[in-house]
Design a protein around this motif. Sequence first.
Motif, PDB file in Angstrom:
ATOM      1  N   LEU A 217      80.061  43.625  56.224  1.00 11.27           N
ATOM      2  CA  LEU A 217      80.022  44.651  57.260  1.00 11.27           C
ATOM      3  C   LEU A 217      81.171  44.422  58.237  1.00 11.27           C
ATOM      4  CD1 LEU A 217      78.241  47.028  58.290  1.00 11.27           C
ATOM      5  CD2 LEU A 217      77.163  45.376  59.822  1.00 11.27           C
ATOM      6  N   PRO A 218      82.030  45.428  58.448  1.00 11.03           N
ATOM      7  CA  PRO A 218      83.255  45.233  59.256  1.00 11.03           C
ATOM      8  C   PRO A 218      82.979  45.191  60.753  1.00 11.03           C
ATOM      9  CG  PRO A 218      83.104  47.509  58.532  1.00 11.03           C
ATOM     10  CD  PRO A 218      81.948  46.792  57.895  1.00 11.03           C
ATOM     11  N   LEU A 219      82.501  44.064  61.237  1.00 16.60           N
ATOM     12  CA  LEU A 219      82.201  43.931  62.656  1.00 16.60           C
ATOM     13  C   LEU A 219      83.459  44.028  63.514  1.00 16.60           C
ATOM     14  CD1 LEU A 219      79.543  41.069  62.673  1.00 16.60           C
ATOM     15  CD2 LEU A 219      79.163  43.519  62.876  1.00 16.60           C
ATOM     16  N   SER A 220      84.611  43.778  62.917  1.00 13.10           N
ATOM     17  CA  SER A 220      85.857  43.857  63.678  1.00 13.10           C
ATOM     18  C   SER A 220      86.285  45.294  63.942  1.00 13.10           C
ATOM     19  CB  SER A 220      86.980  43.133  62.921  1.00 13.10           C
ATOM     20  OG  SER A 220      87.171  43.711  61.633  1.00 13.10           O
ATOM     21  N   ASP A 221      85.654  46.241  63.285  1.00 14.11           N
ATOM     22  CA  ASP A 221      85.956  47.648  63.505  1.00 14.11           C
ATOM     23  C   ASP A 221      85.453  48.049  64.888  1.00 14.11           C
ATOM     24  OD1 ASP A 221      86.198  50.388  63.571  1.00 14.11           O
ATOM     25  OD2 ASP A 221      85.269  50.739  61.618  1.00 14.11           O
ATOM     26  N   ASP A 222      86.355  48.459  65.764  1.00 15.42           N
ATOM     27  CA  ASP A 222      85.973  48.788  67.138  1.00 15.42           C
ATOM     28  C   ASP A 222      84.990  49.949  67.198  1.00 15.42           C
ATOM     29  OD1 ASP A 222      87.637  46.792  68.065  1.00 15.42           O
ATOM     30  OD2 ASP A 222      89.356  48.130  68.352  1.00 15.42           O
TER      31      ASP A 222
ATOM     32  N   PRO B  35      77.006  50.326  50.225  1.00 21.06           N
ATOM     33  CA  PRO B  35      76.414  49.374  51.168  1.00 21.06           C
ATOM     34  C   PRO B  35      77.328  48.198  51.477  1.00 21.06           C
ATOM     35  CG  PRO B  35      75.519  49.016  48.982  1.00 21.06           C
ATOM     36  CD  PRO B  35      76.402  50.214  48.873  1.00 21.06           C
ATOM     37  N   TYR B  36      77.154  47.652  52.676  1.00 23.89           N
ATOM     38  CA  TYR B  36      77.846  46.446  53.106  1.00 23.89           C
ATOM     39  C   TYR B  36      76.848  45.294  53.152  1.00 23.89           C
ATOM     40  CZ  TYR B  36      81.743  49.364  54.765  1.00 23.89           C
ATOM     41  OH  TYR B  36      82.794  50.230  54.848  1.00 23.89           O
ATOM     42  N   ALA B  37      77.347  44.105  52.912  1.00 29.44           N
ATOM     43  CA  ALA B  37      76.513  42.913  53.034  1.00 29.44           C
ATOM     44  C   ALA B  37      76.367  42.545  54.509  1.00 29.44           C
ATOM     45  CB  ALA B  37      77.125  41.751  52.267  1.00 29.44           C
TER      46      ALA B  37
ATOM     47  N   THR C 298      73.798  39.558  65.751  1.00 30.86           N
ATOM     48  CA  THR C 298      74.803  40.132  66.644  1.00 30.86           C
ATOM     49  C   THR C 298      74.500  41.586  66.971  1.00 30.86           C
ATOM     50  OG1 THR C 298      76.524  38.644  65.807  1.00 30.86           O
ATOM     51  CG2 THR C 298      77.251  40.666  66.890  1.00 30.86           C
ATOM     52  N   LEU C 299      74.025  42.331  65.977  1.00 34.06           N
ATOM     53  CA  LEU C 299      73.769  43.767  66.158  1.00 34.06           C
ATOM     54  C   LEU C 299      72.330  44.068  66.558  1.00 34.06           C
ATOM     55  CD1 LEU C 299      75.750  45.117  63.079  1.00 34.06           C
ATOM     56  CD2 LEU C 299      76.424  45.259  65.480  1.00 34.06           C
ATOM     57  N   GLY C 300      71.508  43.037  66.656  1.00 27.40           N
ATOM     58  CA  GLY C 300      70.122  43.257  67.019  1.00 27.40           C
ATOM     59  C   GLY C 300      69.285  43.857  65.910  1.00 27.40           C
ATOM     60  N   LEU C 301      69.718  43.681  64.658  1.00 23.02           N
ATOM     61  CA  LEU C 301      68.988  44.225  63.518  1.00 23.02           C
ATOM     62  C   LEU C 301      67.845  43.296  63.121  1.00 23.02           C
ATOM     63  CD1 LEU C 301      72.047  45.360  61.349  1.00 23.02           C
ATOM     64  CD2 LEU C 301      70.585  46.802  62.786  1.00 23.02           C
ATOM     65  N   PRO C 302      66.858  43.814  62.398  1.00 25.72           N
ATOM     66  CA  PRO C 302      65.766  42.941  61.939  1.00 25.72           C
ATOM     67  C   PRO C 302      66.305  41.782  61.111  1.00 25.72           C
ATOM     68  CG  PRO C 302      65.201  45.247  61.613  1.00 25.72           C
ATOM     69  CD  PRO C 302      66.638  45.226  62.032  1.00 25.72           C
ATOM     70  N   ALA C 303      65.635  40.649  61.196  1.00 28.77           N
ATOM     71  CA  ALA C 303      66.079  39.458  60.468  1.00 28.77           C
ATOM     72  C   ALA C 303      66.025  39.653  58.965  1.00 28.77           C
ATOM     73  CB  ALA C 303      65.214  38.265  60.871  1.00 28.77           C
ATOM     74  N   THR C 304      65.267  40.638  58.497  1.00 31.46           N
ATOM     75  CA  THR C 304      65.138  40.908  57.061  1.00 31.46           C
ATOM     76  C   THR C 304      66.303  41.715  56.515  1.00 31.46           C
ATOM     77  OG1 THR C 304      63.799  42.861  57.589  1.00 31.46           O
ATOM     78  CG2 THR C 304      62.625  40.807  57.102  1.00 31.46           C
TER      79      THR C 304
ATOM     80  N   ALA D 296      73.638  47.232  54.763  1.00 34.85           N
ATOM     81  CA  ALA D 296      73.668  48.328  55.738  1.00 34.85           C
ATOM     82  C   ALA D 296      74.664  49.383  55.299  1.00 34.85           C
ATOM     83  CB  ALA D 296      74.025  47.810  57.128  1.00 34.85           C
ATOM     84  N   PHE D 297      74.385  50.610  55.708  1.00 37.40           N
ATOM     85  CA  PHE D 297      75.311  51.727  55.514  1.00 37.40           C
ATOM     86  C   PHE D 297      75.848  52.144  56.875  1.00 37.40           C
ATOM     87  CE2 PHE D 297      73.015  52.056  51.546  1.00 37.40           C
ATOM     88  CZ  PHE D 297      73.949  52.562  50.638  1.00 37.40           C
ATOM     89  N   ASP D 298      77.167  52.348  56.934  1.00 42.25           N
ATOM     90  CA  ASP D 298      77.836  52.839  58.134  1.00 42.25           C
ATOM     91  C   ASP D 298      77.773  54.367  58.103  1.00 42.25           C
ATOM     92  OD1 ASP D 298      79.415  53.295  60.323  1.00 42.25           O
ATOM     93  OD2 ASP D 298      81.243  52.452  59.469  1.00 42.25           O
TER      94      ASP D 298
END
Length: 241
Positions: A8-13, A89-91, A99-105, A109-111
């Motif tokens: 998942l591209p977290l560096s994408d602003d 999908p992204y891993a 970091t994103l506050g997503l569920p631990a499970t 993810a899809f952007d």
Amino acid sequence: MTRDLPRLPLSDDGLRNRHLLALPDGVEPDEVEVLAASRFLNARWEEPDGDTPTQRSRPLTAALGLRLSGPRPQARVLRLTRHSTLVGPYAVTPDDALTLGLPATTTTAFDVVCPRDRGAKPYPGGDRHGLKRAFPDGYPNREEERVLLWLVAAARRLGGAVRTGQSGVVLQPDMESAIDLTVFSDRWIEPAEALAVVQRAAPRARLSVPTSEWDGPMPGAGRYEGHPPGRHARARRFRAA
């Protein structure tokens, strides 16, 4: 498997300003495809170079029980409408989820790329889908609302979650909370009476709250605010276990 997917591209602003559909382990892209096709008439996968296969040359693979041979593109594009797509999908690693506050499970993810269209502040009352909580300053309109409602429905069906852009509010709907049956009446029906009617069709149905705790709709809810209880038709929620 997630190790074969791009990170998942977290560096994408812009990532934090877009919606995300977060999914647990075991959910395949084909399952997302089928749910998209059930809501959006022209839903389809697009090729990485931007070419769009026609339904005649390449039909919806999952809907017809087919599988494509050969290597699968890393970051595919599932087009929902002319203006909205899902990329992935992204891993998603545990650190990414934290970091994103997503569920631990969350493992994939899809952007979501869709127009931003907000209206007035949401009115008081029920918030079944959680969108009022996620967008207190301006409720989504038109295409953004349609896409978000589908995202929440897909997350409920697949055991996932939706991270809303900008606010970062994470909606994690209960898989068992969908309203499957609504009873309308021209007169007030006591909870026990309504339950007896519903159990004819769904014997395992039960009231969402104990009868002793139910004292009517919340003040301000419904179309007939200000009228005394029982004057107009009511809708009661049930859950079939």
